[in-house]
Design a protein around this motif. Sequence first.
Motif, PDB file in Angstrom:
ATOM      1  N   ASN A 145       0.819  -1.217   0.000  1.00 52.79           N
ATOM      2  CA  ASN A 145       0.000   0.000   0.000  1.00 52.79           C
ATOM      3  C   ASN A 145       0.852   1.266   0.000  1.00 52.79           C
ATOM      4  O   ASN A 145       0.577   2.214  -0.734  1.00 52.79           O
ATOM      5  N   VAL A 166       1.188   0.773  -4.266  1.00 56.76           N
ATOM      6  CA  VAL A 166      -0.068   1.453  -4.607  1.00 56.76           C
ATOM      7  C   VAL A 166       0.114   2.968  -4.647  1.00 56.76           C
ATOM      8  O   VAL A 166      -0.244   3.629  -5.632  1.00 56.76           O
ATOM      9  N   ILE A 214      -0.277  -8.898  -2.748  1.00 57.13           N
ATOM     10  CA  ILE A 214      -0.746  -8.321  -4.010  1.00 57.13           C
ATOM     11  C   ILE A 214      -2.150  -8.816  -4.337  1.00 57.13           C
ATOM     12  O   ILE A 214      -3.032  -8.038  -4.725  1.00 57.13           O
ATOM     13  N   HIS A 222      -5.361  -1.486  -5.147  1.00 57.38           N
ATOM     14  CA  HIS A 222      -4.415  -1.168  -6.216  1.00 57.38           C
ATOM     15  C   HIS A 222      -5.133  -0.490  -7.376  1.00 57.38           C
ATOM     16  O   HIS A 222      -4.743   0.590  -7.817  1.00 57.38           O
TER      17      HIS A 222
END
Length: 343
Positions: free
Chosen positions: A92, A96, A241, A248
């Motif tokens: 994250n 991301v 993931i 994402h």
Amino acid sequence: MIFAGVPLVIIGALMHWSAILMFILCCLTIIALAGVIGRATESLAIVSGPRIGGLLNATFGNAVELIISIFTLKAGMIGIVLASLTGSVLGNLLLVLGLSFFMGGIKYKRQNFNIHDAKYNSGLLIFAIIVAFVIPEIFSMTMDRPTTINLSIGISIILIALYLAGLLFKLVTHRGVFDSEKTDGGEKETPEWTKRKAIIILILSTVAVAFVSEQLVHTFETIGERFGWSQLFIGIIIVAIVGNAAEHASAITMALKDKMDVSVEIAVGSTLQVAMFVTPVLVLISLFMPEPMALVFTIPELVAMIAASLLVINLCNDGESNWFEGLLLFAAYIIMGIGFFFL
């Protein structure tokens, strides 16, 4: 078509398909379901506003991670659970947020987000990662396992209480301070799905993810042996993931729409939720499992999370982002991924 992968997973489980095929099928199905969860929460976000929308997206995205972790705990794979939580934090903060800054920065050159949000998130990151995660690691060196478990329970309760207090602070008592000074998006958007339809799809998707996640966990041991992957690598890269696929896609999409308040709320807000809510909840849930989980990460996991937190804090405290800052975050993720692969 939304749940097309679920019947295949059911058939595969009944016919005992190979672990590799089931692993690929389960991962693709969970990613597809996570995308549906993301679309449903985006529809709700249009109705409820960027802050609530970002929180909803992070919450339902982390629901996938939580479900996978519960089944992994049940299987006794505590190392993979802790690694997946580490991977969620790194994914994250670096992957991301990095891709959001990079993709948005290419399109808009420079983007802004609420500086009060950035400073609030920075304080919580320092507390959750650098304080709450380091203390059990240091103290456990001079404690036996039962005492370490008791310490973990105490810290977990405090983290959950502070997370809920933080929501009260940010969404109720000091809501005006965190309101964005700009209106994201210009023209009023129409939600893809109605509120009722979005909620129904969220519930069905979550139930489907629960089933597919249980089948995915059964493949970890075989996959690790076949490809030479450690539990650490499977948890930090693969599970993280797959489990965070919803965040994402949504965070990057919002950045491309110049909705950086939502994008940052999804990426950093999801990290804080994992550190201050999902992780301690898993510690408490593990008390009812065959083996309880202590809030003690490995040194490489801890150092990686601290480094990622400090880098994000340094880049975000000015309330601005650009493509190069995104590239820095993404490069840090790749470096850490290489390290965990060879560890």
